[in-house]
Design a protein around this motif. Structure first.
Motif, PDB file in Angstrom:
ATOM      1  N   ALA A  61      44.877  30.140  39.013  1.00  0.00           N
ATOM      2  CA  ALA A  61      46.018  31.515  38.474  1.00  0.00           C
ATOM      3  C   ALA A  61      45.293  32.215  37.528  1.00  0.00           C
ATOM      4  CB  ALA A  61      46.993  31.012  38.010  1.00  0.00           C
ATOM      5  N   ALA A  62      44.505  31.123  36.261  1.00  0.00           N
ATOM      6  CA  ALA A  62      44.326  31.335  35.570  1.00  0.00           C
ATOM      7  C   ALA A  62      43.108  32.282  35.339  1.00  0.00           C
ATOM      8  CB  ALA A  62      43.577  30.297  34.634  1.00  0.00           C
ATOM      9  N   LEU A  63      42.089  32.427  36.283  1.00  0.00           N
ATOM     10  CA  LEU A  63      40.760  33.553  36.516  1.00  0.00           C
ATOM     11  C   LEU A  63      41.332  34.867  37.711  1.00  0.00           C
ATOM     12  CD1 LEU A  63      38.795  30.909  38.514  1.00  0.00           C
ATOM     13  CD2 LEU A  63      39.141  31.327  36.168  1.00  0.00           C
ATOM     14  N   GLN A  64      42.065  34.167  37.647  1.00  0.00           N
ATOM     15  CA  GLN A  64      43.263  35.560  38.573  1.00  0.00           C
ATOM     16  C   GLN A  64      43.690  36.668  37.563  1.00  0.00           C
ATOM     17  OE1 GLN A  64      43.054  36.810  41.636  1.00  0.00           O
ATOM     18  NE2 GLN A  64      43.950  39.016  40.969  1.00  0.00           N
ATOM     19  N   GLU A  65      44.075  35.890  36.425  1.00  0.00           N
ATOM     20  CA  GLU A  65      45.198  36.475  35.402  1.00  0.00           C
ATOM     21  C   GLU A  65      43.654  37.601  34.260  1.00  0.00           C
ATOM     22  OE1 GLU A  65      48.036  36.033  31.143  1.00  0.00           O
ATOM     23  OE2 GLU A  65      47.103  34.794  32.948  1.00  0.00           O
ATOM     24  N   ILE A  66      42.957  37.033  34.345  1.00  0.00           N
ATOM     25  CA  ILE A  66      41.774  37.081  33.343  1.00  0.00           C
ATOM     26  C   ILE A  66      41.217  38.602  34.390  1.00  0.00           C
ATOM     27  CG2 ILE A  66      39.302  36.881  33.038  1.00  0.00           C
ATOM     28  CD1 ILE A  66      39.690  34.304  32.673  1.00  0.00           C
ATOM     29  N   ILE A  67      40.507  38.624  35.603  1.00  0.00           N
ATOM     30  CA  ILE A  67      39.612  39.277  36.856  1.00  0.00           C
ATOM     31  C   ILE A  67      40.583  41.060  36.599  1.00  0.00           C
ATOM     32  CG2 ILE A  67      40.242  38.759  38.047  1.00  0.00           C
ATOM     33  CD1 ILE A  67      36.804  39.676  37.054  1.00  0.00           C
ATOM     34  N   THR A  68      42.135  40.455  37.038  1.00  0.00           N
ATOM     35  CA  THR A  68      43.208  41.497  36.898  1.00  0.00           C
ATOM     36  C   THR A  68      43.657  42.542  35.899  1.00  0.00           C
ATOM     37  OG1 THR A  68      44.153  39.844  38.494  1.00  0.00           O
ATOM     38  CG2 THR A  68      45.554  42.190  37.850  1.00  0.00           C
ATOM     39  N   ASN A  69      43.570  41.515  34.671  1.00  0.00           N
ATOM     40  CA  ASN A  69      43.335  42.446  33.276  1.00  0.00           C
ATOM     41  C   ASN A  69      42.498  43.362  33.005  1.00  0.00           C
ATOM     42  OD1 ASN A  69      46.421  40.885  32.989  1.00  0.00           O
ATOM     43  ND2 ASN A  69      45.461  39.350  31.497  1.00  0.00           N
ATOM     44  N   ALA A  70      41.243  42.409  33.284  1.00  0.00           N
ATOM     45  CA  ALA A  70      40.692  43.473  32.530  1.00  0.00           C
ATOM     46  C   ALA A  70      40.480  44.540  34.275  1.00  0.00           C
ATOM     47  CB  ALA A  70      39.219  42.565  33.508  1.00  0.00           C
ATOM     48  N   GLU A  71      40.686  44.405  34.756  1.00  0.00           N
ATOM     49  CA  GLU A  71      40.626  45.390  35.908  1.00  0.00           C
ATOM     50  C   GLU A  71      41.277  46.690  35.791  1.00  0.00           C
ATOM     51  OE1 GLU A  71      40.838  46.683  41.121  1.00  0.00           O
ATOM     52  OE2 GLU A  71      40.813  44.518  40.283  1.00  0.00           O
ATOM     53  N   SER A  72      42.238  46.110  35.676  1.00  0.00           N
ATOM     54  CA  SER A  72      43.341  47.449  34.799  1.00  0.00           C
ATOM     55  C   SER A  72      43.028  48.041  33.513  1.00  0.00           C
ATOM     56  CB  SER A  72      45.342  46.023  34.947  1.00  0.00           C
ATOM     57  OG  SER A  72      45.169  45.735  35.510  1.00  0.00           O
ATOM     58  N   ARG A  73      42.795  47.655  32.683  1.00  0.00           N
ATOM     59  CA  ARG A  73      42.092  47.165  31.128  1.00  0.00           C
ATOM     60  C   ARG A  73      40.933  49.323  31.956  1.00  0.00           C
ATOM     61  NH1 ARG A  73      41.973  45.231  25.113  1.00  0.00           N
ATOM     62  NH2 ARG A  73      39.805  46.794  25.125  1.00  0.00           N
ATOM     63  N   ALA A  74      40.237  48.467  32.891  1.00  0.00           N
ATOM     64  CA  ALA A  74      38.683  49.898  32.919  1.00  0.00           C
ATOM     65  C   ALA A  74      39.919  50.635  33.611  1.00  0.00           C
ATOM     66  CB  ALA A  74      38.394  49.113  33.747  1.00  0.00           C
ATOM     67  N   ARG A  75      40.647  50.427  34.919  1.00  0.00           N
ATOM     68  CA  ARG A  75      41.276  52.134  35.461  1.00  0.00           C
ATOM     69  C   ARG A  75      42.178  52.355  34.354  1.00  0.00           C
ATOM     70  NH1 ARG A  75      40.476  51.535  40.911  1.00  0.00           N
ATOM     71  NH2 ARG A  75      40.485  49.247  42.131  1.00  0.00           N
ATOM     72  N   ARG A  76      42.664  52.462  33.395  1.00  0.00           N
ATOM     73  CA  ARG A  76      43.668  53.176  32.609  1.00  0.00           C
ATOM     74  C   ARG A  76      41.986  53.592  31.912  1.00  0.00           C
ATOM     75  NH1 ARG A  76      46.595  48.091  31.697  1.00  0.00           N
ATOM     76  NH2 ARG A  76      45.487  47.951  29.512  1.00  0.00           N
ATOM     77  N   ARG A  77      41.564  53.320  31.655  1.00  0.00           N
ATOM     78  CA  ARG A  77      40.546  54.336  30.153  1.00  0.00           C
ATOM     79  C   ARG A  77      40.146  55.346  30.962  1.00  0.00           C
ATOM     80  NH1 ARG A  77      38.527  52.048  25.609  1.00  0.00           N
ATOM     81  NH2 ARG A  77      36.540  53.123  25.153  1.00  0.00           N
ATOM     82  N   ARG A  78      39.417  54.772  31.987  1.00  0.00           N
ATOM     83  CA  ARG A  78      38.638  55.786  32.967  1.00  0.00           C
ATOM     84  C   ARG A  78      38.553  55.549  34.382  1.00  0.00           C
ATOM     85  NH1 ARG A  78      35.576  59.033  29.742  1.00  0.00           N
ATOM     86  NH2 ARG A  78      34.527  58.356  28.083  1.00  0.00           N
ATOM     87  N   PRO A  79      40.198  56.059  34.614  1.00  0.00           N
ATOM     88  CA  PRO A  79      41.034  56.202  36.188  1.00  0.00           C
ATOM     89  C   PRO A  79      39.908  57.066  36.907  1.00  0.00           C
ATOM     90  CG  PRO A  79      42.272  57.608  34.074  1.00  0.00           C
ATOM     91  CD  PRO A  79      40.560  57.162  34.089  1.00  0.00           C
ATOM     92  N   GLU A  80      39.239  57.852  36.521  1.00  0.00           N
ATOM     93  CA  GLU A  80      38.198  58.570  37.387  1.00  0.00           C
ATOM     94  C   GLU A  80      36.671  57.314  37.702  1.00  0.00           C
ATOM     95  OE1 GLU A  80      36.017  59.163  33.163  1.00  0.00           O
ATOM     96  OE2 GLU A  80      37.997  59.140  34.136  1.00  0.00           O
TER      97      GLU A  80
END
Length: 238
Positions: A61-80
């Protein structure tokens, strides 16, 4: 398939800055972004030092949280930008070096040496990754620009006694071209080395070294203005 910009992340502030820089880099070059988190525990089927996790929370669960948060941050910053995020088993340096084999560039965070121990993950592995990686490695520090900027310069370091890698030159030219900025080829010499031949940019040997490393034709083909500079160091770094 386009080679991605690959970034190594954990949950530290330095890796989040690296993630932002990597997302901007991917957008700048029209490339996908690959987010990687390395976990030594993943190799042992989720075995976790229980004292490091809140009660009832698993390593998975801890690993999944790290990678999910990182992915969400990148998509918000650069949706394209196309984003792919994954947890890979193994030691961090080994994982990132392997990930860099098919990458356009590999991005890691860089932190100050007095950072808390728990924040050393990405910052402490940068030098190890840079020594072994097959692609360009970018270490993103505290002063890195939050967005690509055309009023900066791309610096290409040229060492004496070696020929500048064609891949390094090509990467530097690509970066300068994409940002619309100048490229500065730099050769650094100690004061002792600078005595023969004479120090400074008028040194024939140093000038020839820089011109051999970066021919004018390569720069002209990319529409990049190139400057050549020789620096004489007052003292050597430890």
């Amino acid at each position: 398939m386009d080679r991605p910009v690959t970034v190594g992340v954990d949950s530290s502030p330095s890796s989040m800055r690296a993630l932002d820089w990597a997302a901007d880099e991917a957008a700048l070059h029209g490339r996908p972004l690959r987010i990687v988190h390395a976990s030594v525990w993943e190799r042992f089927e989720g075995a976790t030092p229980a004292e490091d996790l809140p009660e009832g929370r698993t390593e998975t669960a801890a690993l999944q949280e790290i990678i999910t948060n990182a992915e969400s941050r990148a998509r918000r910053r650069r949706p394209e930008v196309r984003v792919h995020a994954e947890v890979l088993p193994g030691e961090p340096i080994d994982v990132l070096v392997r990930a860099g084999e098919d990458s356009f560039a590999l991005v890691v965070g860089h932190r100050r040496h007095n950072a808390p121990v728990r924040r050393l993950f990405i910052g402490s592995i940068g030098p190890g990754v840079a020594k072994r990686a097959w692609c360009p490695v970018v270490a993103v520090g505290d002063s890195a620009p939050t967005r690509p900027s055309a009023d900066r310069q791309v610096i290409l370091g040229v060492a004496e006694g070696t020929e500048a890698s064609a891949a390094h030159v090509a990467f530097a030219l690509q970066e300068a071209q994409a940002r619309g900025c100048d490229l500065v080829a730099v050769h650094a010499r100690s004061r002792q080395e600078a005595r023969q031949p004479p120090p400074g940019p008028d040194s024939p040997a140093a000038d020839a070294l820089l011109r051999a490393a970066l021919p004018n034709r390569a720069a002209l083909e990319n529409g990049v203005t190139v400057h050549r500079q020789v620096l004489v160091l007052q003292r050597c770094l430890p």
